[in-house]
Design an enzyme around this catalytic site. Structure first.
Site, PDB file in Angstrom:
ATOM      1  N   ASP A 121       7.720 -43.617  -9.788  1.00  0.00           N
ATOM      2  CA  ASP A 121       8.519 -44.672  -9.181  1.00  0.00           C
ATOM      3  C   ASP A 121       9.789 -44.116  -8.557  1.00  0.00           C
ATOM      4  O   ASP A 121      10.185 -44.532  -7.481  1.00  0.00           O
ATOM      5  CB  ASP A 121       8.860 -45.751 -10.215  1.00  0.00           C
ATOM      6  CG  ASP A 121       7.829 -46.867 -10.210  1.00  0.00           C
ATOM      7  OD1 ASP A 121       7.573 -47.409  -9.126  1.00  0.00           O
ATOM      8  OD2 ASP A 121       7.281 -47.185 -11.269  1.00  0.00           O
TER       9      ASP A 121
ATOM     10  N   TYR B  25      11.941 -32.356 -23.038  1.00  0.00           N
ATOM     11  CA  TYR B  25      10.478 -32.235 -23.088  1.00  0.00           C
ATOM     12  C   TYR B  25       9.874 -32.720 -21.782  1.00  0.00           C
ATOM     13  O   TYR B  25      10.543 -33.385 -20.977  1.00  0.00           O
ATOM     14  CB  TYR B  25       9.905 -33.057 -24.256  1.00  0.00           C
ATOM     15  CG  TYR B  25      10.037 -34.546 -24.042  1.00  0.00           C
ATOM     16  CD1 TYR B  25       9.042 -35.261 -23.366  1.00  0.00           C
ATOM     17  CD2 TYR B  25      11.155 -35.239 -24.481  1.00  0.00           C
ATOM     18  CE1 TYR B  25       9.179 -36.621 -23.132  1.00  0.00           C
ATOM     19  CE2 TYR B  25      11.292 -36.594 -24.254  1.00  0.00           C
ATOM     20  CZ  TYR B  25      10.293 -37.280 -23.571  1.00  0.00           C
ATOM     21  OH  TYR B  25      10.426 -38.611 -23.323  1.00  0.00           O
TER      22      TYR B  25
ATOM     23  N   GLY C 113      -7.472  -8.397   5.731  1.00  0.00           N
ATOM     24  CA  GLY C 113      -8.231  -8.583   6.967  1.00  0.00           C
ATOM     25  C   GLY C 113      -7.440  -9.177   8.109  1.00  0.00           C
ATOM     26  O   GLY C 113      -7.976  -9.444   9.180  1.00  0.00           O
TER      27      GLY C 113
ATOM     28  N   HIS D  43      -6.093 -31.979   5.897  1.00  0.00           N
ATOM     29  CA  HIS D  43      -6.131 -33.286   5.243  1.00  0.00           C
ATOM     30  C   HIS D  43      -7.009 -33.259   4.006  1.00  0.00           C
ATOM     31  O   HIS D  43      -6.616 -33.687   2.923  1.00  0.00           O
ATOM     32  CB  HIS D  43      -6.639 -34.326   6.244  1.00  0.00           C
ATOM     33  CG  HIS D  43      -6.793 -35.695   5.656  1.00  0.00           C
ATOM     34  ND1 HIS D  43      -7.967 -36.139   5.106  1.00  0.00           N
ATOM     35  CD2 HIS D  43      -5.895 -36.688   5.516  1.00  0.00           C
ATOM     36  CE1 HIS D  43      -7.792 -37.368   4.666  1.00  0.00           C
ATOM     37  NE2 HIS D  43      -6.549 -37.736   4.890  1.00  0.00           N
TER      38      HIS D  43
ATOM     39  N   LYS E 277       0.831  -1.204   0.000  1.00  0.00           N
ATOM     40  CA  LYS E 277       0.000   0.000   0.000  1.00  0.00           C
ATOM     41  C   LYS E 277       0.871   1.261   0.000  1.00  0.00           C
ATOM     42  O   LYS E 277       0.688   2.164  -0.819  1.00  0.00           O
ATOM     43  CB  LYS E 277      -0.918  -0.021   1.224  1.00  0.00           C
ATOM     44  CG  LYS E 277      -2.013   1.041   1.195  1.00  0.00           C
ATOM     45  CD  LYS E 277      -2.749   1.122   2.529  1.00  0.00           C
ATOM     46  CE  LYS E 277      -3.543  -0.112   2.874  1.00  0.00           C
ATOM     47  NZ  LYS E 277      -4.876  -0.142   2.215  1.00  0.00           N
TER      48      LYS E 277
ATOM     49  N   CYS F  67       7.841 -38.585 -17.871  1.00  0.00           N
ATOM     50  CA  CYS F  67       6.499 -39.066 -18.189  1.00  0.00           C
ATOM     51  C   CYS F  67       5.719 -39.421 -16.940  1.00  0.00           C
ATOM     52  O   CYS F  67       4.653 -39.986 -17.009  1.00  0.00           O
ATOM     53  CB  CYS F  67       6.558 -40.230 -19.170  1.00  0.00           C
ATOM     54  SG  CYS F  67       7.366 -41.691 -18.484  1.00  0.00           S
TER      55      CYS F  67
ATOM     56  N   MET G  12      -4.647  -7.911   9.556  1.00  0.00           N
ATOM     57  CA  MET G  12      -4.032  -6.995  10.504  1.00  0.00           C
ATOM     58  C   MET G  12      -4.919  -5.781  10.724  1.00  0.00           C
ATOM     59  O   MET G  12      -5.970  -5.643  10.103  1.00  0.00           O
ATOM     60  CB  MET G  12      -2.637  -6.618  10.033  1.00  0.00           C
ATOM     61  CG  MET G  12      -1.667  -7.784  10.259  1.00  0.00           C
ATOM     62  SD  MET G  12      -0.026  -7.365   9.725  1.00  0.00           S
ATOM     63  CE  MET G  12      -0.331  -6.840   8.079  1.00  0.00           C
TER      64      MET G  12
ATOM     65  N   SER H  96      13.695 -41.215 -20.054  1.00  0.00           N
ATOM     66  CA  SER H  96      12.439 -40.599 -19.648  1.00  0.00           C
ATOM     67  C   SER H  96      12.283 -40.842 -18.154  1.00  0.00           C
ATOM     68  O   SER H  96      12.265 -41.983 -17.702  1.00  0.00           O
ATOM     69  CB  SER H  96      11.270 -41.220 -20.422  1.00  0.00           C
ATOM     70  OG  SER H  96      10.064 -40.639 -19.991  1.00  0.00           O
TER      71      SER H  96
ATOM     72  N   ARG I 297      -3.563  -0.865  -6.976  1.00  0.00           N
ATOM     73  CA  ARG I 297      -2.821  -2.132  -6.930  1.00  0.00           C
ATOM     74  C   ARG I 297      -3.226  -2.931  -8.159  1.00  0.00           C
ATOM     75  O   ARG I 297      -4.270  -2.663  -8.761  1.00  0.00           O
ATOM     76  CB  ARG I 297      -3.131  -2.896  -5.647  1.00  0.00           C
ATOM     77  CG  ARG I 297      -4.599  -3.193  -5.471  1.00  0.00           C
ATOM     78  CD  ARG I 297      -4.861  -3.889  -4.136  1.00  0.00           C
ATOM     79  NE  ARG I 297      -6.285  -4.037  -3.910  1.00  0.00           N
ATOM     80  CZ  ARG I 297      -6.820  -4.443  -2.766  1.00  0.00           C
ATOM     81  NH1 ARG I 297      -6.042  -4.711  -1.734  1.00  0.00           N
ATOM     82  NH2 ARG I 297      -8.117  -4.580  -2.642  1.00  0.00           N
TER      83      ARG I 297
ATOM     84  N   ARG J 130      -3.026   2.534   8.899  1.00  0.00           N
ATOM     85  CA  ARG J 130      -3.336   1.234   8.294  1.00  0.00           C
ATOM     86  C   ARG J 130      -2.073   0.404   8.135  1.00  0.00           C
ATOM     87  O   ARG J 130      -1.023   0.922   7.774  1.00  0.00           O
ATOM     88  CB  ARG J 130      -3.900   1.397   6.878  1.00  0.00           C
ATOM     89  CG  ARG J 130      -5.261   2.009   6.780  1.00  0.00           C
ATOM     90  CD  ARG J 130      -5.568   2.231   5.285  1.00  0.00           C
ATOM     91  NE  ARG J 130      -6.737   3.070   5.088  1.00  0.00           N
ATOM     92  CZ  ARG J 130      -7.962   2.585   4.858  1.00  0.00           C
ATOM     93  NH1 ARG J 130      -8.158   1.281   4.801  1.00  0.00           N
ATOM     94  NH2 ARG J 130      -8.968   3.401   4.679  1.00  0.00           N
TER      95      ARG J 130
ATOM     96  N   ARG K 227       1.392 -46.588 -22.621  1.00  0.00           N
ATOM     97  CA  ARG K 227       1.478 -47.754 -21.722  1.00  0.00           C
ATOM     98  C   ARG K 227       0.869 -48.964 -22.398  1.00  0.00           C
ATOM     99  O   ARG K 227      -0.355 -49.064 -22.511  1.00  0.00           O
ATOM    100  CB  ARG K 227       0.712 -47.466 -20.420  1.00  0.00           C
ATOM    101  CG  ARG K 227       1.440 -46.576 -19.446  1.00  0.00           C
ATOM    102  CD  ARG K 227       0.486 -46.020 -18.403  1.00  0.00           C
ATOM    103  NE  ARG K 227      -0.359 -45.019 -19.055  1.00  0.00           N
ATOM    104  CZ  ARG K 227      -0.482 -43.755 -18.650  1.00  0.00           C
ATOM    105  NH1 ARG K 227       0.144 -43.354 -17.581  1.00  0.00           N
ATOM    106  NH2 ARG K 227      -1.243 -42.918 -19.305  1.00  0.00           N
TER     107      ARG K 227
END
Lengths: 912, 912
Positions: free
Chosen positions: A805, A888, A110, A468, A32, A868, A112, A800, A345, A101, A591
């Site tokens: 894994d 890539y 909101g 969670h 600000k 991949c 502070m 790749s 802003r 402020r 696959r």
């Protein structure tokens, strides 16, 4: 003497202190304050004021008192402000009021404290009445100051003031605050003073500088308030930044019909259209615009009401946009015909508008293509490609009163479904009755995960962005809103209350995980198409252009090269076609085993696995060959002229067989019942299945190990691939097959298997009488492969990274097991910054990857390197892939546009 | 012109060519040739001769013909030999005969070809008769030359000659070769010539140089014969070494009673006693000594028979021992009173004698302590500590005709047991009837492993040192003899035949895996004690002294330090005491969970695991605390003043619970039978057990993850450890507990758990009112821990490599699964040089270990680093631990002496 205080026209001194880097200035003055100073510098009218720097805050926090010189500098700055405003702080005739402020480097909305109207006391209130001629307004302001000061600065519970207010209204029979008369407010002012005296044991400070000092200290202290700390934890803001404090002389938009106040965006934040968007009210305060007590006017009308101020305002906005080179979110006040800008802003915006504004501004010459690329987040691109609620639908729903409440937008996407209050029911309804379900819980625990996975969306009333529920939902891409505390969930009665509405189990709700909003009933979903989003297409084409620059990146060996390409993981032609339409320029992973799972093929596969002789196995494989071949033909056709990486069979064989538990149950049942018929056969089957059982299948007989243990399968696959490639070549398709060997851990495995496969490839090409280019390469997904990549690259023509894994083995985390027990706790407790299966762990897994790329390229300078794993679609991971010099990334078709943007952002961020 | 041929007195020229490094000379001239030249140089009488170098062999193998100059050099060398011998090659009066023998760098006994008596032909045979006066001997030699030449050089099947010989004997009614008269042998000589002519189409070459040339080529070719290649594969000898060829003038010990021949060891190869050990015969040939046709004389008697030659021989032997500084195995011939040394080499010896000779020679000043250390292999030390058959027992058994046959000594150790012919029976008899079993199979397969594990010993009739049986047996330390092809195994009739003996199922046999011998019946086993083996104790004390030198090793950072210490893995006080008596100076791993498996504790453990409230869990843990505490008290007492590393609970919890399959069977049975009583309870139990099930438990909820997930267990353990330590301190024991946290993957785990545990430790010490030193450290067994070791060492005060898990994760091999399927094939196919669970994989796992040590020490220079995986007892792995700068290795108590020797050998080998 340190300089702690900067007048708004002392930006040059701030820059002298920290350097002319805007980020550093933001760090010193807060967002600000820095913007107020910047506006001052470029000649935009800002009310006189000054900023106490974050250094002042940090010094205060460290010592519990103002550092030497700070208060003197404040007093001196106040003198200057008085001079410039032509008013005097606490004056009985022409009083100056100021606001105090907080303003940190990063916006913490909101979190502070703020105190307005500082400088009002019994004396200056008189002066204000003289100035404004509005006694009611003055005493309303005064009682508000006492309340705000009392709660924020003195720590008196706000309820004390609210109760007094309510009591007063009850006595008078009033319903709304607006019913209060000047006399009521004068009365309340006295009552509030009495509360302060009673609780505090001393009078509300009449001395304006006491007010200012105490307010400033309160703002400093609020940096370490619980709310602020929690927010910083959740948003990864560092604790040592501190907040700045802005002291600004108050201006009033409610000084008559030549005054007014408003907020505006310089472009439409919903659509991005280049049109001022905002509201204002004449003769009103800023709060009134936000509170919605009076109907606001559209900003366009200002030109009629106050043509001169309006023109000035538009000019200022244009100037600000040009200056900041971004869409601005501004606040302004017109006090007796004079326009004051109170804030500017960069404006928040929707994904849609982010893209349009970026493209438009680039086309307007305001920003470069590279800057445009950085203006849109990958998440925004993602949201534009997933089903969502459109704004009109939500707007209508709100008008119909169907908006219920909001919570934390924990996992993006829109979901519509029926509410269920526990995981088992959610899963059962979803799986057995095929219902669209929303799982609602106060919070979730690890044993709720099956319900979360089955649900279309998740809603909790507790927890934050790292709870969670949030972590799991993001991970599995389930739209999720958490911590929506307005919902009172009554698990016993299977319902929840929100405001006046009751939602019972089975009722429909709509959850917007992108915004955190929750609606009752079913909101319509729109599934956007990329083709129609011309601005996005433009932006992505710029992204591709940036990545294609041949010298944008410097590799470890000092050579310069282009940015990342984006390939896709696709097993079927339709996926390949979609990905190609989304901009993929190769298949990074096909696959092959997915083809084995198709219902009509599975029995043949099982026969092949359980074959007791090589001949029987060969016969089953011969049956599979034609379908594999035709699978590959479709892929090659879809990816004409692009490389197609086909991974040889990877999973352990028992995955193709029924579960031993099911078989055991059947066998035991038959035994107990004495059903001897077929028992022997069933027992034998169980034994065969058990023989393939492994204690830790993830580290067992799969990948190249399986190919060495039972080479017949991959021999068939190679034949199918090369026959398909040959057939397509004859049709004029430009095939570029790349054969990928999975789970390699030592070059000796390649030495064993690769020549055998190359021989078959050559045989097929000879049979077909033609040749086409092909490559043999390997997954790098075993830590040992990364560690010995130099040797492996002697044989492998491409790498790749199988980061799923590789992450599993490097951490020793079994993904399935870990994610339903300790991993969630690990993320919650901060033991892991993020789930390493979502975003590459740069310090551990990443270190191995970097090693592998560097050692691999030393052995084979033109080694093609990609990824991949699922990380290939994660922006942070893509950035890392760019950094370590990969060629890539390969991700799911839907993530391709996201990856294109992320790749370009990495290229810009690290450009040489 | 290259020099291909070296006369025995041209050793200096060989050294000029390859440098004065004995190993290089051995590489050029082969072992036999180099030693003949060396003897020549130090003035020991060696028959004139020369060596064709391995370079000649390699050139011949590459081009299929002698390289330029080789044959000319042979001819020239022959001239010199003729001059020195005073004889002439192929001469009718005084003929020179030569032998043509292979001699590679490494001994490959019986693998390559030899031709003797070259130079005999119709003419020189006459000359030989004149020289020796022994016509029978001459024609016996002649017909042998033709047979040997025919089969070795011309490739005529040996059977052709053997049949002719047998036919002749049958005609004459002879039984033995010795019955053949001079006439018979002359006749046979002609018959053999006819065979050559018939099969070959040309005459047996009468020209001596043709004989020599063809024989030389045959020896060269035999380098790439199948037998030789197989042998090299099995013994890891490189294919490109080539063999040298030694051409030596023949001397004859059968030229009358002033001639003789013998073989001898300069010390007793069985016991190591410093006493000449050997046999000789007067008027005899070398073959006669070996064949046992005549009773040989003990070497001591030579002094009586031929005092002068005997004295000369003893002097020579003393000289050789002094020269080679090792016990020699020599061959000699006395021709008409003149002593000739035909061969010398370092003698093979038993473990017992290896130790005694090394210690004696060091005490005699012949070798240094460091050299003595290198003279004994770790395997020999191991064999001295494991039950074995003593030589007397075996000798008696042989006299009793109980020796059956020999095979390949695949896994050392002695085993006595009853024979069973399949894995299931072997396991059943061993487990249910507690029988000592020997599993006998033609060969083994992965599904035989359960039987192999249950057996005391293993015997197969097929396969070599790297067959499945051999690999598995070595790995599990089961004594094993493979490829004992004399055994004809009849699985159908459950018996086996060997020569004339039949062994039926259930019969007792005795198997010596150290030597490969198999006996019928039960041979007595001796379990040696270390205390009585004073020479071994001396040797090990020298080993410790060498390791203790403070500057023997240079670390990566350039600092010098001592060698490795040897610690032990011990869970119980009795193990700790044994290890200490074997020389361990610390416990590197005490597995606390073993204490949980004890029958009286397991039910409490299960109650703890399945507890539904923290209180119930705490209650169960409180019950366990006293027994854990007393376990630790015993350990501390046993290891007074030595460090004791205690690892906190590691395995996944389900290991303490019954198998879900068993429970499922019970539940299904109850359901089908309609037994409702207890069904609900049993079902609930099954559910609880299933809830703890993991797809890949090895990478699941265990180690520190478990400690974070359920901290109560380790909190109890820490209390037990520190209470025990305090109690023992009060008794005057000097305790040095080191707490080891398993499965750490990120320093954040330590940051979470370690302070909690340290707090408990401090609390206990405060409660007990005393203090003692302690450390907190971690296992390094997760690849990520190795990769981020620098961070981890900020908290961890010590590292201990868990190379079992580290190998599992780095390779992605689930040990249990891999070893029963692809791993065996991988070793057989050479994809893995050795089983990485047996010996550290230096390129992969080792690279991570090296990184961890270096990064760890950068962060904490005094970081203590050890190893507690099974590799800690493997000599090659110990060497690697030394190389990368570890402080200690920890192994099972029985391996401690082995490890002490291996540690010292590494220190010597890499000394600075």
């Amino acid at each position: 003497m340190n300089k702690w205080v900067y007048l708004f026209d002392e930006l040059d001194q701030a820059e002298k202190h920290v350097g002319k880097i805007w980020d550093k200035v933001l760090g010193l003055l807060g967002g600000k304050g820095a913007n107020l100073a910047e506006m001052t510098r470029i000649g935009i009218p800002v009310p006189p004021g000054f900023t106490i720097s974050t250094e002042g805050c940090n010094a205060y926090v460290a010592d519990g008192k103002f550092p030497d010189g700070l208060w003197d500098q404040v007093l001196s700055a106040m003198k200057t402000v008085e001079e410039r405003a032509g008013k005097k702080f606490g004056d009985a005739e022409n009083p100056l009021l100021v606001s105090c402020r907080s303003g940190a480097k990063f916006s913490m909305p909101g979190m502070m404290d703020t105190v307005l109207n500082i400088g009002l006391n019994d004396l200056s209130a008189q002066g204000m009445v003289k100035l404004t001629g509005n006694e009611r307004f003055v005493y309303d302001s005064y009682r508000r100051l006492i309340q705000m000061f009392g709660s924020v600065v003195l720590g008196i519970p706000d309820e004390a003031f609210e109760e007094a207010l309510e009591d007063h209204k009850r006595e008078k029979g009033f319903k709304n605050d607006t019913d209060l008369t000047t006399l009521d407010l004068k009365d309340l002012t006295e009552k509030f003073k009495a509360i302060v005296k009673k609780v505090q044991g001393s009078d509300f400070p009449q001395e304006p500088y006491d007010q200012l000092r105490l307010a400033t200290e309160a703002v400093f202290k609020s940096w370490n308030g619980k709310r602020a700390i929690d927010y910083r934890r959740a948003t990864n803001i560092s604790d040592d930044l501190g907040t700045a404090v802005n002291i600004v002389s108050m201006v009033f938009g409610n000084m008559g019909w030549d005054s007014g106040t408003g907020v505006a965006f310089t472009r439409d934040p919903q659509t991005g259209e280049k049109k001022m968007f905002g509201d204002y009210l004449l003769n009103a305060q800023g709060e009134d615009v936000v509170a919605g007590i009076r109907n606001t006017e559209k900003i366009a009308k200002l030109a009629k009401d106050m043509p001169e101020a309006s023109k000035q305002f538009h000019d200022i906005c244009a100037k600000l946009e040009k200056h900041y080179r971004d869409m601005q979110d501004v606040e302004f006040t017109i006090e007796r015909g004079k326009l004051w800008m109170l804030q500017t802003r960069n404006g928040k915006r929707t994904a849609l508008s982010a893209v349009k504004i970026a493209v438009d501004m680039a086309n307007e010459g305001l920003i470069t293509h590279e800057q445009a690329i950085l203006r849109v987040t990958p998440e925004q691109v993602d949201s534009l490609l997933h089903p969502q609620f459109d704004l009109a639908t939500k707007s209508t729903a709100k008008k119909e009163g169907r908006y219920l409440a909001s919570g934390v937008n924990a996992s993006p996407g829109a979901a519509v479904g029926q509410v269920f209050f526990d995981a088992d029911t959610t899963e059962k309804k979803a799986k057995e009755e095929k219902l669209d379900t929303i799982m609602v819980r106060p919070f979730t625990k690890p044993d709720d995960v099956h319900g979360m996975l089955a649900a279309k969306g998740i809603l909790t009333s507790e927890g934050g962005a790292t709870s969670h529920a949030a972590v799991v939902a993001r991970q599995f891409g389930v739209p999720c809103v958490v911590g929506a505390s307005a919902f009172k969930i009554d698990l016993d009665h299977r319902k929840m209350m929100v405001n006046d509405t009751t939602i019972s189990e089975g009722d429909w709700i709509s959850v917007d995980g992108t915004t955190g909003e929750v609606f009752s009933g079913k909101l319509g979903l729109t599934a956007p198409s990329l083709d129609e989003q011309t601005d996005l297409l433009t932006l992505l084409s710029w992204a591709d252009e940036i990545c294609a620059k041949p010298d944008i990146r410097k590799l470890a060996d000092g050579k310069k090269t282009r940015g990342l390409e984006v390939w896709t993981n696709a097993d079927y032609p339709k996926d390949a076609r979609r990905a190609r339409s989304y901009g993929a320029v190769g298949i990074g992973l096909c696959r092959t085993e997915h083809m084995f799972f198709e219902p009509e093929r599975l029995p043949i596969v099982q026969r092949m696995i359980l074959a007791e002789t090589p001949e029987a196995r060969k016969a089953a494989l011969d049956e599979l060959l034609p379908s594999q071949r035709s699978d590959f033909e479709g892929l090659f056709e879809a990816m004409d002229d692009y490389p197609v990486i086909i991974r040889l069979i990877d999973p352990p064989l028992h995955e193709f067989l029924p579960s031993p538990e099911t078989l055991l149950e059947e066998v035991v049942t038959m035994r107990v019942k004495g059903e001897t018929k077929d028992l022997k056969k069933k027992e034998a089957y169980l034994n065969s299945v058990n023989a393939l059982h492994e204690s830790n299948p993830m580290m067992g007989l799969r990948g190249v190990r399986l190919s060495i243990y039972m080479p017949e399968i991959v021999e068939m696959q190679i034949r199918a691939i090369f026959e398909a490639a040959a057939n397509m070549t004859k049709k004029g398709i430009r095939v570029k097959p790349e054969i990928m060997i999975p789970l390699t851990g030592t070059v000796k495995e390649l030495e064993w298997v690769q020549p055998r496969l190359v021989a078959i490839a050559k045989t097929v090409m000879k049979e077909k009488g033609l040749e086409f280019p092909y490559k043999f390469g390997t997954m790098i997904e075993i830590p040992r492969a990364a560690v010995t990549a130099g040797e492996i690259a002697e044989l492998a023509e491409f790498f790749s990274f199988g980061t799923n894994d590789l992450t599993q083995m490097t951490f020793g985390y079994s993904r399935d097991d870990a994610e339903r027990n300790f991993l969630v706790k690990y993320v919650e407790e901060g033991i892991l910054a993020t789930n390493p299966f979502q975003s590459i762990d740069r310090d551990g897994v990443g270190k191995l990857m970097r090693m592998a790329v560097e050692d691999g390229r030393k052995a084979r300078p033109d080694l093609e390197v990609g990824i991949c794993g699922e990380h290939g679609g994660d922006p942070a991971s893509i950035e890392f892939c760019h950094m370590i010099g990969q060629n890539y990334v390969s991700c799911s078709p839907f993530r391709v546009p996201v990856a294109r943007l992320a790749a370009a952002q990495a290229a810009v961020k690290f450009r040489v």
